[in-house]
Write a protein that holds these residues in place. Structure first.
Motif, PDB file in Angstrom:
ATOM      1  N   PHE A   1       0.837  -1.195   0.000  1.00  0.00           N
ATOM      2  CA  PHE A   1       0.000   0.000   0.000  1.00  0.00           C
ATOM      3  C   PHE A   1       0.874   1.249   0.000  1.00  0.00           C
ATOM      4  CE2 PHE A   1      -2.548  -3.311   2.063  1.00  0.00           C
ATOM      5  CZ  PHE A   1      -3.675  -3.282   1.251  1.00  0.00           C
ATOM      6  N   VAL A   2       0.492   2.205  -0.824  1.00  0.00           N
ATOM      7  CA  VAL A   2       1.227   3.469  -0.930  1.00  0.00           C
ATOM      8  C   VAL A   2       0.238   4.615  -0.729  1.00  0.00           C
ATOM      9  CG1 VAL A   2       2.669   4.942  -2.384  1.00  0.00           C
ATOM     10  CG2 VAL A   2       2.840   2.432  -2.570  1.00  0.00           C
ATOM     11  N   ALA A   3       0.455   5.422   0.299  1.00  0.00           N
ATOM     12  CA  ALA A   3      -0.412   6.584   0.536  1.00  0.00           C
ATOM     13  C   ALA A   3      -0.056   7.685  -0.462  1.00  0.00           C
ATOM     14  CB  ALA A   3      -0.238   7.089   1.965  1.00  0.00           C
ATOM     15  N   LEU A   4      -1.045   8.169  -1.189  1.00  0.00           N
ATOM     16  CA  LEU A   4      -0.826   9.202  -2.200  1.00  0.00           C
ATOM     17  C   LEU A   4      -1.301  10.552  -1.679  1.00  0.00           C
ATOM     18  CD1 LEU A   4      -2.152   7.370  -5.396  1.00  0.00           C
ATOM     19  CD2 LEU A   4       0.158   7.354  -4.434  1.00  0.00           C
ATOM     20  N   ASP A   5      -0.509  11.586  -1.924  1.00  0.00           N
ATOM     21  CA  ASP A   5      -0.974  12.925  -1.547  1.00  0.00           C
ATOM     22  C   ASP A   5      -1.680  13.571  -2.736  1.00  0.00           C
ATOM     23  OD1 ASP A   5       0.876  14.388  -3.210  1.00  0.00           O
ATOM     24  OD2 ASP A   5       2.428  14.130  -1.705  1.00  0.00           O
TER      25      ASP A   5
ATOM     26  N   LYS B   1       5.222   4.372  -9.566  1.00  0.00           N
ATOM     27  CA  LYS B   1       5.292   4.268  -8.111  1.00  0.00           C
ATOM     28  C   LYS B   1       4.236   3.290  -7.610  1.00  0.00           C
ATOM     29  CE  LYS B   1       4.971   7.172  -3.931  1.00  0.00           C
ATOM     30  NZ  LYS B   1       4.808   8.573  -3.436  1.00  0.00           N
ATOM     31  N   VAL B   2       3.114   3.219  -8.322  1.00  0.00           N
ATOM     32  CA  VAL B   2       2.029   2.284  -7.997  1.00  0.00           C
ATOM     33  C   VAL B   2       1.535   1.644  -9.289  1.00  0.00           C
ATOM     34  CG1 VAL B   2       1.333   3.579  -5.949  1.00  0.00           C
ATOM     35  CG2 VAL B   2       0.222   4.050  -8.153  1.00  0.00           C
ATOM     36  N   ASP B   3       0.803   0.535  -9.136  1.00  0.00           N
ATOM     37  CA  ASP B   3       0.225  -0.161 -10.290  1.00  0.00           C
ATOM     38  C   ASP B   3      -1.254   0.166 -10.472  1.00  0.00           C
ATOM     39  OD1 ASP B   3       2.654  -1.728 -10.836  1.00  0.00           O
ATOM     40  OD2 ASP B   3       2.186  -2.706  -8.942  1.00  0.00           O
ATOM     41  N   VAL B   4      -1.943   0.385  -9.380  1.00  0.00           N
ATOM     42  CA  VAL B   4      -3.346   0.806  -9.405  1.00  0.00           C
ATOM     43  C   VAL B   4      -3.503   1.906  -8.367  1.00  0.00           C
ATOM     44  CG1 VAL B   4      -4.165  -1.473 -10.120  1.00  0.00           C
ATOM     45  CG2 VAL B   4      -4.073  -0.916  -7.690  1.00  0.00           C
ATOM     46  N   ALA B   5      -4.496   2.765  -8.543  1.00  0.00           N
ATOM     47  CA  ALA B   5      -4.648   3.887  -7.607  1.00  0.00           C
ATOM     48  C   ALA B   5      -6.111   4.221  -7.389  1.00  0.00           C
ATOM     49  CB  ALA B   5      -3.911   5.124  -8.134  1.00  0.00           C
ATOM     50  N   PHE B   6      -6.502   4.302  -6.118  1.00  0.00           N
ATOM     51  CA  PHE B   6      -7.833   4.782  -5.748  1.00  0.00           C
ATOM     52  C   PHE B   6      -7.724   6.296  -5.562  1.00  0.00           C
ATOM     53  CE2 PHE B   6      -7.864   0.361  -4.350  1.00  0.00           C
ATOM     54  CZ  PHE B   6      -9.140  -0.079  -4.675  1.00  0.00           C
ATOM     55  N   VAL B   7      -8.288   7.047  -6.501  1.00  0.00           N
ATOM     56  CA  VAL B   7      -8.157   8.506  -6.468  1.00  0.00           C
ATOM     57  C   VAL B   7      -9.506   9.154  -6.766  1.00  0.00           C
ATOM     58  CG1 VAL B   7      -5.735   8.446  -7.174  1.00  0.00           C
ATOM     59  CG2 VAL B   7      -7.513   8.644  -8.917  1.00  0.00           C
ATOM     60  N   ARG B   8      -9.536  10.465  -6.607  1.00  0.00           N
ATOM     61  CA  ARG B   8     -10.674  11.282  -7.027  1.00  0.00           C
ATOM     62  C   ARG B   8     -10.138  12.669  -7.355  1.00  0.00           C
ATOM     63  NH1 ARG B   8     -12.155  11.374  -1.669  1.00  0.00           N
ATOM     64  NH2 ARG B   8     -11.869   9.107  -1.835  1.00  0.00           N
TER      65      ARG B   8
END
Length: 301
Positions: A120-124, A136-143
């Motif tokens: 898990f990678v916390a994204l700012d 940096k990541v393969d999938v991302a939960f974003v909005r």
């Protein structure tokens, strides 16, 4: 053929000195000398003159083969190490991700593919797209959903918008507000390199008619920084409705914005990614969104 002997021979030939070769290989001079002698006996030819150290005609002919043999072995080891290494899926999560769907998707994926490690990678807020593009990541939960041809988007939630304000503000006493009540709030500032699309989302840009938001002097790039700043009375923030379930923070109040357009949280992936683990994760995420979204209050209409 013992590859250590080849390595010792090459080191001596390239350094022109047995002692320097030993230091380069982190071996004793005696062991390097022994390796070269053993190699010469094995090949039946003298490869190095000793005083001064230099290649013999046989050594000149053999050195290219020695380099090729070692390179081939190193390539084989590297290739096998990639196969042997445990596969990993790096999951980026901005804020609370897609709320309760995020852990549900991860758990489902883990049951289906237990051999794949999950990181898990916390994204700012500045990593709306860059975390994917920089691998940096393969999938991302974003909005909100990125508007970028390099990114594939799967909508997971559709939620009401809220503003996050200090509990001391008059607005905090309202059960709900309208866009006209929140457009002039002093919103927490974002760094200049924050993607425009995320800044527009945060500041309700579509309702401003091109006018810039009023921003406080305080900056934030994570939910923790936003909440700390809001609790101190130094600005306001905005989010999706599920945010308040994940971040109950003393000194802050989340107020629904009734007439703000509904917004999505999404699963973002690289459009050209052919990783089977990514495809499986996407499929499971969209399936769970359809099945669980209504139950979890994540499909507002």
């Amino acid at each position: 053929m013992d590859l250590r002997r080849l390595a010792s021979f090459l080191a001596v030939a390239e350094e022109g000195h047995f002692g320097k070769a030993a230091a380069r290989l982190f071996r004793s001079p005696a062991s390097v000398t022994a390796h070269v002698q053993q190699l010469e006996r094995e090949l039946g030819a003298r490869l190095l003159d000793r005083s001064p150290v230099r290649l013999t005609p046989a050594g000149e002919r053999f050195i290219g083969h020695a380099r090729s043999l070692l390179a081939a072995m190193n390539a084989a080891v590297a290739d096998l190490s990639e196969v042997a290494a445990e596969p990993t899926l790096r999951i980026g999560i901005m804020s609370n991700g897609s709320a309760e769907l995020t852990p549900a998707v991860v758990q489902t994926f883990h049951r289906a593919r237990p051999e794949i490690q999950v990181e898990f990678v916390a994204l700012d807020f500045t990593e709306h797209v860059s975390a994917l593009m920089q691998h940096k990541v393969d999938v991302a939960f974003v909005r909100p959903a990125p508007d970028d041809e390099r990114v594939a988007v799967d909508v997971l939630t559709t939620e009401r918008r809220i503003v996050v304000v200090p509990a001391s503000w008059e607005l905090a006493d309202a059960p709900a507000v309208h866009l006209s009540d929140v457009l002039e709030l002093p919103y927490i500032s974002l760094p200049d390199h924050t993607p425009r699309q995320f800044a527009d989302y945060l500041y309700f840009a579509a309702a401003r008619g091109g006018l810039a938001p009023h921003c406080s002097r305080s900056h934030a790039v994570t939910p923790h920084e936003v909440l700390t700043t809001v609790a101190a009375g130094c600005g306001a923030g905005s989010a999706l409705e599920s945010f308040q379930r994940y971040y109950p923070w003393p000194g802050t109040v989340c107020v629904p914005v009734l007439d703000a357009p509904l917004e999505h949280s999404v699963l973002a992936t690289r459009a050209d990614d052919r990783n089977p683990a990514v495809r499986i994760f996407r499929s499971q995420a969209t399936t769970l969104a359809r099945e669980l979204g209504p139950q979890l209050r994540l499909t507002a209409t």
